[in-house]
Design a protein around this motif. Structure first.
Motif, PDB file in Angstrom:
ATOM      1  N   GLY A   1       0.792  -1.225   0.000  1.00  0.00           N
ATOM      2  CA  GLY A   1       0.000   0.000   0.000  1.00  0.00           C
ATOM      3  C   GLY A   1       0.819   1.268   0.000  1.00  0.00           C
ATOM      4  N   THR A   2       2.096   1.173  -0.366  1.00  0.00           N
ATOM      5  CA  THR A   2       2.978   2.335  -0.359  1.00  0.00           C
ATOM      6  C   THR A   2       2.867   3.111  -1.668  1.00  0.00           C
ATOM      7  OG1 THR A   2       4.565   1.259   1.109  1.00  0.00           O
ATOM      8  CG2 THR A   2       5.373   3.110  -0.200  1.00  0.00           C
ATOM      9  N   ALA A   3       2.715   4.414  -1.565  1.00  0.00           N
ATOM     10  CA  ALA A   3       2.776   5.302  -2.728  1.00  0.00           C
ATOM     11  C   ALA A   3       4.193   5.869  -2.770  1.00  0.00           C
ATOM     12  CB  ALA A   3       1.738   6.409  -2.632  1.00  0.00           C
ATOM     13  N   TYR A   4       5.028   5.308  -3.623  1.00  0.00           N
ATOM     14  CA  TYR A   4       6.452   5.658  -3.675  1.00  0.00           C
ATOM     15  C   TYR A   4       6.644   6.839  -4.628  1.00  0.00           C
ATOM     16  CZ  TYR A   4      11.506   5.006  -4.264  1.00  0.00           C
ATOM     17  OH  TYR A   4      12.858   5.191  -4.303  1.00  0.00           O
ATOM     18  N   THR A   5       7.191   7.933  -4.114  1.00  0.00           N
ATOM     19  CA  THR A   5       7.436   9.111  -4.942  1.00  0.00           C
ATOM     20  C   THR A   5       8.753   8.938  -5.687  1.00  0.00           C
ATOM     21  OG1 THR A   5       6.247  10.515  -3.374  1.00  0.00           O
ATOM     22  CG2 THR A   5       7.691  11.607  -4.965  1.00  0.00           C
ATOM     23  N   TYR A   6       8.685   8.917  -7.008  1.00  0.00           N
ATOM     24  CA  TYR A   6       9.895   8.756  -7.811  1.00  0.00           C
ATOM     25  C   TYR A   6      10.420  10.127  -8.236  1.00  0.00           C
ATOM     26  CZ  TYR A   6       6.397   9.171 -11.612  1.00  0.00           C
ATOM     27  OH  TYR A   6       5.377   9.576 -12.432  1.00  0.00           O
ATOM     28  N   PRO A   7      11.717  10.245  -8.522  1.00  0.00           N
ATOM     29  CA  PRO A   7      12.265  11.528  -8.965  1.00  0.00           C
ATOM     30  C   PRO A   7      11.652  11.935 -10.309  1.00  0.00           C
ATOM     31  CG  PRO A   7      13.887   9.766  -9.223  1.00  0.00           C
ATOM     32  CD  PRO A   7      12.750   9.183  -8.448  1.00  0.00           C
ATOM     33  N   ALA A   8      11.447  13.221 -10.495  1.00  0.00           N
ATOM     34  CA  ALA A   8      10.779  13.712 -11.712  1.00  0.00           C
ATOM     35  C   ALA A   8      11.480  13.243 -12.978  1.00  0.00           C
ATOM     36  CB  ALA A   8      10.695  15.241 -11.675  1.00  0.00           C
ATOM     37  N   GLU A   9      12.821  13.156 -12.925  1.00  0.00           N
ATOM     38  CA  GLU A   9      13.557  12.780 -14.136  1.00  0.00           C
ATOM     39  C   GLU A   9      13.423  11.306 -14.471  1.00  0.00           C
ATOM     40  OE1 GLU A   9      16.552  13.072 -10.674  1.00  0.00           O
ATOM     41  OE2 GLU A   9      14.762  14.121 -11.410  1.00  0.00           O
ATOM     42  N   ALA A  10      12.814  10.498 -13.574  1.00  0.00           N
ATOM     43  CA  ALA A  10      12.647   9.067 -13.861  1.00  0.00           C
ATOM     44  C   ALA A  10      11.619   8.838 -14.970  1.00  0.00           C
ATOM     45  CB  ALA A  10      12.239   8.318 -12.601  1.00  0.00           C
ATOM     46  N   LEU A  11      10.591   9.682 -15.029  1.00  0.00           N
ATOM     47  CA  LEU A  11       9.567   9.548 -16.066  1.00  0.00           C
ATOM     48  C   LEU A  11      10.021  10.283 -17.314  1.00  0.00           C
ATOM     49  CD1 LEU A  11       6.672   8.545 -16.751  1.00  0.00           C
ATOM     50  CD2 LEU A  11       5.852  10.800 -16.026  1.00  0.00           C
ATOM     51  N   VAL A  12      10.133   9.565 -18.436  1.00  0.00           N
ATOM     52  CA  VAL A  12      10.649  10.185 -19.658  1.00  0.00           C
ATOM     53  C   VAL A  12       9.662  10.123 -20.818  1.00  0.00           C
ATOM     54  CG1 VAL A  12      13.071   9.832 -19.067  1.00  0.00           C
ATOM     55  CG2 VAL A  12      11.834   8.036 -20.292  1.00  0.00           C
ATOM     56  N   GLY A  13       8.577   9.368 -20.683  1.00  0.00           N
ATOM     57  CA  GLY A  13       7.634   9.289 -21.785  1.00  0.00           C
ATOM     58  C   GLY A  13       6.274   8.806 -21.325  1.00  0.00           C
ATOM     59  N   VAL A  14       5.237   9.226 -22.047  1.00  0.00           N
ATOM     60  CA  VAL A  14       3.878   8.729 -21.834  1.00  0.00           C
ATOM     61  C   VAL A  14       3.291   8.396 -23.197  1.00  0.00           C
ATOM     62  CG1 VAL A  14       1.559   9.204 -20.984  1.00  0.00           C
ATOM     63  CG2 VAL A  14       3.541  10.103 -19.736  1.00  0.00           C
ATOM     64  N   TYR A  15       2.814   7.159 -23.331  1.00  0.00           N
ATOM     65  CA  TYR A  15       2.214   6.678 -24.574  1.00  0.00           C
ATOM     66  C   TYR A  15       0.707   6.586 -24.394  1.00  0.00           C
ATOM     67  CZ  TYR A  15       6.970   5.289 -25.888  1.00  0.00           C
ATOM     68  OH  TYR A  15       8.311   5.284 -26.196  1.00  0.00           O
ATOM     69  N   MET A  16      -0.029   7.335 -25.204  1.00  0.00           N
ATOM     70  CA  MET A  16      -1.488   7.287 -25.147  1.00  0.00           C
ATOM     71  C   MET A  16      -1.993   6.185 -26.065  1.00  0.00           C
ATOM     72  SD  MET A  16      -2.062   9.655 -22.941  1.00  0.00           S
ATOM     73  CE  MET A  16      -3.862   9.512 -23.012  1.00  0.00           C
ATOM     74  N   GLY A  17      -2.931   5.382 -25.549  1.00  0.00           N
ATOM     75  CA  GLY A  17      -3.463   4.278 -26.327  1.00  0.00           C
ATOM     76  C   GLY A  17      -4.204   4.734 -27.566  1.00  0.00           C
ATOM     77  N   PRO A  18      -4.268   3.897 -28.608  1.00  0.00           N
ATOM     78  CA  PRO A  18      -4.928   4.290 -29.855  1.00  0.00           C
ATOM     79  C   PRO A  18      -6.427   4.544 -29.707  1.00  0.00           C
ATOM     80  CG  PRO A  18      -4.329   1.963 -29.888  1.00  0.00           C
ATOM     81  CD  PRO A  18      -3.668   2.563 -28.688  1.00  0.00           C
ATOM     82  N   GLU A  19      -7.034   4.014 -28.655  1.00  0.00           N
ATOM     83  CA  GLU A  19      -8.458   4.242 -28.434  1.00  0.00           C
ATOM     84  C   GLU A  19      -8.711   5.263 -27.337  1.00  0.00           C
ATOM     85  OE1 GLU A  19     -10.579   2.847 -30.516  1.00  0.00           O
ATOM     86  OE2 GLU A  19      -8.874   1.844 -31.475  1.00  0.00           O
ATOM     87  N   SER A  20      -7.669   5.921 -26.859  1.00  0.00           N
ATOM     88  CA  SER A  20      -7.865   6.921 -25.808  1.00  0.00           C
ATOM     89  C   SER A  20      -8.580   8.140 -26.378  1.00  0.00           C
ATOM     90  CB  SER A  20      -6.521   7.328 -25.197  1.00  0.00           C
ATOM     91  OG  SER A  20      -5.665   7.888 -26.182  1.00  0.00           O
ATOM     92  N   SER A  21      -9.392   8.776 -25.543  1.00  0.00           N
ATOM     93  CA  SER A  21     -10.157   9.942 -25.985  1.00  0.00           C
ATOM     94  C   SER A  21      -9.283  11.186 -25.996  1.00  0.00           C
ATOM     95  CB  SER A  21     -11.350  10.165 -25.046  1.00  0.00           C
ATOM     96  OG  SER A  21     -10.889  10.546 -23.754  1.00  0.00           O
ATOM     97  N   PHE A  22      -9.750  12.220 -26.714  1.00  0.00           N
ATOM     98  CA  PHE A  22      -9.003  13.470 -26.714  1.00  0.00           C
ATOM     99  C   PHE A  22      -8.996  14.090 -25.318  1.00  0.00           C
ATOM    100  CE2 PHE A  22      -8.719  18.111 -27.070  1.00  0.00           C
ATOM    101  CZ  PHE A  22      -7.466  18.209 -27.674  1.00  0.00           C
ATOM    102  N   THR A  23     -10.096  13.898 -24.575  1.00  0.00           N
ATOM    103  CA  THR A  23     -10.148  14.419 -23.206  1.00  0.00           C
ATOM    104  C   THR A  23      -9.058  13.789 -22.351  1.00  0.00           C
ATOM    105  OG1 THR A  23     -12.527  14.831 -23.335  1.00  0.00           O
ATOM    106  CG2 THR A  23     -11.558  14.629 -21.128  1.00  0.00           C
ATOM    107  N   ALA A  24      -8.884  12.462 -22.481  1.00  0.00           N
ATOM    108  CA  ALA A  24      -7.834  11.773 -21.728  1.00  0.00           C
ATOM    109  C   ALA A  24      -6.468  12.296 -22.144  1.00  0.00           C
ATOM    110  CB  ALA A  24      -7.924  10.270 -21.961  1.00  0.00           C
ATOM    111  N   PHE A  25      -6.258  12.439 -23.437  1.00  0.00           N
ATOM    112  CA  PHE A  25      -4.996  12.979 -23.942  1.00  0.00           C
ATOM    113  C   PHE A  25      -4.738  14.372 -23.375  1.00  0.00           C
ATOM    114  CE2 PHE A  25      -3.105  15.897 -27.014  1.00  0.00           C
ATOM    115  CZ  PHE A  25      -1.849  15.329 -27.183  1.00  0.00           C
TER     116      PHE A  25
END
Length: 268
Positions: A197-221
């Motif tokens: 149940g731990t919410a582990y805070t990762y360093p900001a530089e760890a996240l380098v990309g986000v891929y939106m699914g082909p069926e994702s809505s524009f609102t989600a994007f």
């Protein structure tokens, strides 16, 4: 085996996933919530010790100063077959206790080696309507907590001598990182945390990309893009689409300009 340079986490577009993205956290959940009933080896077993293992365990216990006289006498005179049978019972209890403790206390977060697996998008990203996070694996928590999942037609077993004599629990960790061969397409890596149940805070530089699914809505994007624009400008945003030539998802990098910014630039 060292982790690949990047690891990917598939997400459904949910309130929890969006909160985690905004707060830059990875959630370590209980493996009891996993969708494979055989996952984390809920039915552990102990490998039958060899004669040499039995004798090694016998010597180990006879060297213990706190061994009571009755137990000491038993270890001294018990023939190998009888001692093996007793140790198997003890070992099975140890295995059951270790798994019970893990399921109640440890947290697990799951990742994959690739962001374009069709089945992963279907199973873990709400039928291609979610998104996939791309992380650098050389930073925490991946650099120290990531373990490669093994795929097998048989459940792993405890090596009794290593546990009782060496206090080596590597076999125990293998229980939590082994899945049936049918799941091999996931190419999974797992991060294990000492507290469920731990919410582990990762360093900001760890996240380098986000891929939106082909069926994702524009609102989600747009929601994901606005979060990134507000706190992770370095993160690359990708939009998926169905390939017209093969059974695959194709991704292209995209940029997003908020509505008010576009008006200021006279782009609307």
């Amino acid at each position: 085996m060292a982790a690949p340079s990047k690891l990917y986490k598939y997400e459904a577009f949910s309130a929890r996933a969006i909160e985690n993205l905004k707060n830059q956290v990875i959630y370590f959940a209980s493996p009891l919530a996993f969708n494979d009933p055989y996952d984390c080896a809920l039915f552990p077993s102990v490998a039958e010790p060899t004669d040499a293992d039995v004798e090694r365990i016998r010597a180990h216990y006879l060297a213990k100063e706190d061994l009571g006289p009755e137990r000491k006498r038993y270890f001294e005179i018990a023939p190998v077959p009888a001692l093996r049978e007793m140790l198997m019972r003890v070992g099975q209890n140890v295995a059951n206790e270790q798994v019970k403790m893990f399921l109640e206390t440890k947290g697990v977060s799951c990742f994959s080696e690739r962001p374009d697996n069709l089945l992963m998008w279907s199973h873990y990203s709400d039928h291609h309507r979610g998104f996939c996070l791309e992380f650098r694996a050389d930073l925490e928590p991946f650099s120290t907590k990531a373990r490669q999942v093994k795929y097998s037609s048989h459940m792993p077993q405890f090596n009794l001598a290593r546990i009782l004599c060496d206090r080596d629990f590597e076999d125990v960790l293998d229980l939590y990182c082994t899945k049936a061969q049918e799941w091999a397409y996931e190419r999974e890596w797992r991060c294990l945390h000492n507290q469920v149940g731990t919410a582990y805070t990762y360093p900001a530089e760890a996240l380098v990309g986000v891929y939106m699914g082909p069926e994702s809505s524009f609102t989600a994007f747009e929601i994901v893009a606005l979060i990134l624009a507000g706190q992770n400008e370095h993160v690359k945003l990708w939009k998926g689409s169905r390939s017209r030539s093969e059974f695959a998802v194709a991704f292209e990098p995209v940029t997003y300009t908020p509505h008010l910014e576009a008006k200021r630039r006279s782009l609307l």
